[in-house]
Design a protein around this motif. Structure first.
Motif, PDB file in Angstrom:
ATOM      1  N   ILE A  29       0.845  -1.205   0.000  1.00  0.00           N
ATOM      2  CA  ILE A  29       0.000   0.000   0.000  1.00  0.00           C
ATOM      3  C   ILE A  29       0.874   1.246   0.000  1.00  0.00           C
ATOM      4  O   ILE A  29       0.716   2.162  -0.811  1.00  0.00           O
ATOM      5  CB  ILE A  29      -0.929   0.000   1.238  1.00  0.00           C
ATOM      6  N   ASN A  32       3.061   1.503  -3.397  1.00  0.00           N
ATOM      7  CA  ASN A  32       2.327   1.678  -4.658  1.00  0.00           C
ATOM      8  C   ASN A  32       1.432   2.914  -4.642  1.00  0.00           C
ATOM      9  O   ASN A  32       0.950   3.357  -5.688  1.00  0.00           O
ATOM     10  CB  ASN A  32       1.465   0.444  -4.946  1.00  0.00           C
ATOM     11  N   SER A  33       1.173   3.467  -3.457  1.00  0.00           N
ATOM     12  CA  SER A  33       0.203   4.549  -3.366  1.00  0.00           C
ATOM     13  C   SER A  33       0.670   5.815  -4.087  1.00  0.00           C
ATOM     14  O   SER A  33      -0.151   6.584  -4.616  1.00  0.00           O
ATOM     15  CB  SER A  33      -0.117   4.848  -1.905  1.00  0.00           C
ATOM     16  N   THR A  36      -0.618   5.729  -7.491  1.00  0.00           N
ATOM     17  CA  THR A  36      -2.062   5.910  -7.451  1.00  0.00           C
ATOM     18  C   THR A  36      -2.405   7.392  -7.280  1.00  0.00           C
ATOM     19  O   THR A  36      -3.246   7.943  -8.010  1.00  0.00           O
ATOM     20  CB  THR A  36      -2.669   5.121  -6.274  1.00  0.00           C
ATOM     21  N   THR A  56      -3.895   0.224  -5.006  1.00  0.00           N
ATOM     22  CA  THR A  56      -2.524  -0.268  -4.799  1.00  0.00           C
ATOM     23  C   THR A  56      -2.457  -1.790  -4.896  1.00  0.00           C
ATOM     24  O   THR A  56      -1.392  -2.344  -5.122  1.00  0.00           O
ATOM     25  CB  THR A  56      -1.977   0.142  -3.419  1.00  0.00           C
ATOM     26  N   GLN A  59      -2.649  -2.736  -9.355  1.00  0.00           N
ATOM     27  CA  GLN A  59      -1.907  -2.149 -10.467  1.00  0.00           C
ATOM     28  C   GLN A  59      -1.279  -3.263 -11.304  1.00  0.00           C
ATOM     29  O   GLN A  59      -0.966  -4.328 -10.793  1.00  0.00           O
ATOM     30  CB  GLN A  59      -0.805  -1.224  -9.914  1.00  0.00           C
ATOM     31  N   PRO A  62       3.050  -2.763 -10.423  1.00  0.00           N
ATOM     32  CA  PRO A  62       3.284  -2.130  -9.125  1.00  0.00           C
ATOM     33  C   PRO A  62       4.760  -2.183  -8.754  1.00  0.00           C
ATOM     34  O   PRO A  62       5.507  -3.005  -9.292  1.00  0.00           O
ATOM     35  CB  PRO A  62       2.469  -2.982  -8.167  1.00  0.00           C
TER      36      PRO A  62
END
Lengths: 294, 278
Positions: A29, A32-33, A36, A56, A59, A62
């Motif tokens: 999270i 990857n956020s 995003t 997240t 993806q 990612p």
């Protein structure tokens, strides 16, 4: 009995697994956020926390794939592909496994023979042992490309043998060390006893030194097989290999496909676990049959 | 048995005029170990005759060379001076003819072999036929009261039983000399008493020549026909005491005045040989 087994074996393992998963999801999270949020900003949208978390996890490229994504990728590239397919991880796994087993066999044989030479000859000990130690200080990633490049030049075709040699190079050492210790395990009284029987050198070896070394051998084999797998994968990294788990990792990296890297990595880990388990099982069966375990 | 240490002592047991066959004959035996701390005189001027059928105990403090002497007899150690003959051969020739069964303090059974397998070990090495191996294993396991334990592994047996198995292993190939280096040293006294009793019976039945190293005065007196008292630095024979006790020896004999008298002599011998210094 089963309750104890659950409490003592399964529960600790599951606890650690759960902790790893929790950390992993958290990291996924977090890592990857940023992508995003950047996407949302570009589109001029604001996202709720749930939406961020959801994104997240799904993806396609990612930074850190979530465990379920890797599981899905593995499922896709094993069960849903024909084993002969170039996209099947089972196919690639087999390529790697073949090299691992060949290298393991070779490395074990070399390790045992060198150990015998060292235990029986002081000259061999003085001349071989330092080189054996030095051999392990040379980074295998430096050596592997050379082996891969040189062997075809002396007429050895194919990738299996170079990979097996790299693999053997890593795996012979623990076997050598373990076997030297094992063959020297009989204490003086046991050797003296053989002498009072007027036993020949071969008899002492077969009836005393060799059986004494078996527990040591298996401990070394467990380390050896894991090292052999590492060797095979490293052997697949250099100079344009296209088959094997190592090649999958490299290609995944070159094409920016993290899912493929992680799936291949996970498969390598599972393979290593299975191989060690099999050696462990053989160890238990052998020692039990020899009467050295309850 | 005769002791011919210089200066010559009053003969102990040379009065017997029935012809005795000397099995082990040591003359002025010397053994110096070269160690990092300089030479260690492990044996000095050891002169001793051991006759067939004797049960000879070697007693003395650590460093008196009793184990070393046993190892010299077995050709596990090479003397640096003097002469030793076993059956008129050198110890090494006798070893090649498998003249000795050696029992160490640790039973030293192979954990990967059953009790029968362990007893079979010397037989396999010597090359007996399979039937003869079986037959001999059965015989010697009976001799040490271990019938029924053939298929057990060493760890399944008590320390005393393991030591009995190792004695059976030494007996299996019918060596005429049994060399025992503190075989019961690691066992508790109750087990030790029992094994001593059994060992005497075994000696009675097999009529072997036994050389027995021990730390225990009662054990030496109870078992032996001759007690060799040794003293340390350099390791040498202080005195050889002929044991006047009858061959038939129930455990209770240890409470008789005769037994205590012999034990007293051994103790005096140890004291005179500075045996208690070490």
């Amino acid at each position: 009995m089963t309750g104890d087994w659950m409490r003592e074996k399964v529960l600790p393992v599951l606890t650690v697994v759960a902790a790893i998963f929790a950390l992993w999801y958290g990291a996924a999270i977090w890592m990857n956020s940023s992508w995003t949020l950047a996407q949302a900003e570009r589109a001029g949208k604001t996202l709720t926390f749930t939406e961020i978390v959801k994104d997240t996890m799904s993806q396609s490229r990612p930074k850190l794939p979530a465990p379920h994504q890797i599981a899905a990728e593995i499922w896709k590239s094993t069960v849903q592909k024909k084993i002969t397919s170039k996209r099947s991880l089972i196919f690639h796994g087999w390529i790697t496994l073949r090299a691992t087993l060949a290298g393991f066999a070779l490395g074990t044989a070399i390790g045992i023979l060198m150990a015998i030479a060292i235990v029986y000859s002081r000259t061999m000990e003085l001349s071989l042992m330092p080189w054996a130690v030095i051999s392990q200080t040379i980074p295998i990633v430096a050596l592997a490309p050379m082996i891969v490049v040189v062997l075809p030049k002396i007429g050895i075709e194919g990738r299996l043998i170079p990979k097996a040699i790299i693999s053997a190079y890593l795996c012979y050492f623990p076997v050598l060390v373990g076997m030297v210790k094992g063959l020297r395990a009989p204490h003086r009284e046991q050797l003296d006893l053989m002498k009072t029987y007027n036993a020949s050198g071969l008899q002492s070896f077969l009836k005393l030194r060799l059986p004494s070394s078996v527990p040591y051998l298996f401990t070394s084999l467990k380390i050896g097989i894991a090292a052999a797998l590492v060797g095979a994968i490293v052997g697949e990294l250099p100079t344009g290999a296209v088959r094997g788990l190592g090649a999958r990792i490299l290609i995944g990296d070159q094409f920016g496909n993290p899912m493929q890297i992680w799936a291949a990595l996970t498969c390598a880990a599972i393979l290593a676990g299975l191989l060690i388990m099999i050696v462990g099982l053989l160890q238990r069966i052998t020692l039990k049959r020899m009467g050295m375990a309850e | 048995m005769a002791l011919m240490e210089k200066p010559l002592q009053n003969e102990q047991g040379q009065g017997a005029d029935c012809p005795k066959e000397t099995v082990i004959r040591a003359r002025d035996l010397d053994l110096v170990f070269q160690t990092n701390d300089g030479p260690v005189h492990a044996l000095k001027d050891v002169t001793l005759d051991i006759d067939r059928g004797d049960f000879v105990s070697f007693i003395g403090p650590s460093g008196c060379g009793k184990t070393t002497f046993l190892r010299v007899i077995a050709a596990l150690e090479e003397p640096t001076g003097g002469e030793i003959m076993v059956n008129d051969l050198t110890p090494d020739e006798a070893r090649r003819l498998r003249a000795y069964g050696y029992v160490f303090q640790a039973a030293g059974l192979y954990p990967w072999r059953t009790i029968a397998g362990n007893v079979k070990l010397p037989l396999e090495i010597i090359g007996f036929t399979r039937e003869e191996q079986e037959e001999r294993v059965k015989k010697v396991l009976e001799l040490v009261d271990l019938e029924g334990f053939e298929r057990k592994y060493p760890w399944q047996l008590s320390g005393g039983m393991q030591q009995r198995a190792s004695i059976a292993r030494a007996l299996a190939f019918d060596a005429e000399i049994l060399l025992m280096d503190e075989p019961f040293g690691a066992l508790d006294e109750i087990v030790r008493d029992h094994l001593n009793e059994q060992l005497l019976k075994l000696w009675e039945r097999t009529n072997k020549t036994i050389c027995f190293v021990t730390h225990s005065i009662p054990e030496a007196v109870y078992l032996s026909t001759h007690i060799v008292v040794m003293s340390p630095r350099p390791g040498r024979i202080h005195e050889v005491i002929q044991n006047p006790l009858p061959r038939e020896r129930p455990l209770e004999i240890r409470d008789t005045p005769e037994f205590l008298e012999v034990a007293h002599r051994v103790r005096e011998g140890l004291k005179a040989g500075h045996g208690y210094d070490g």
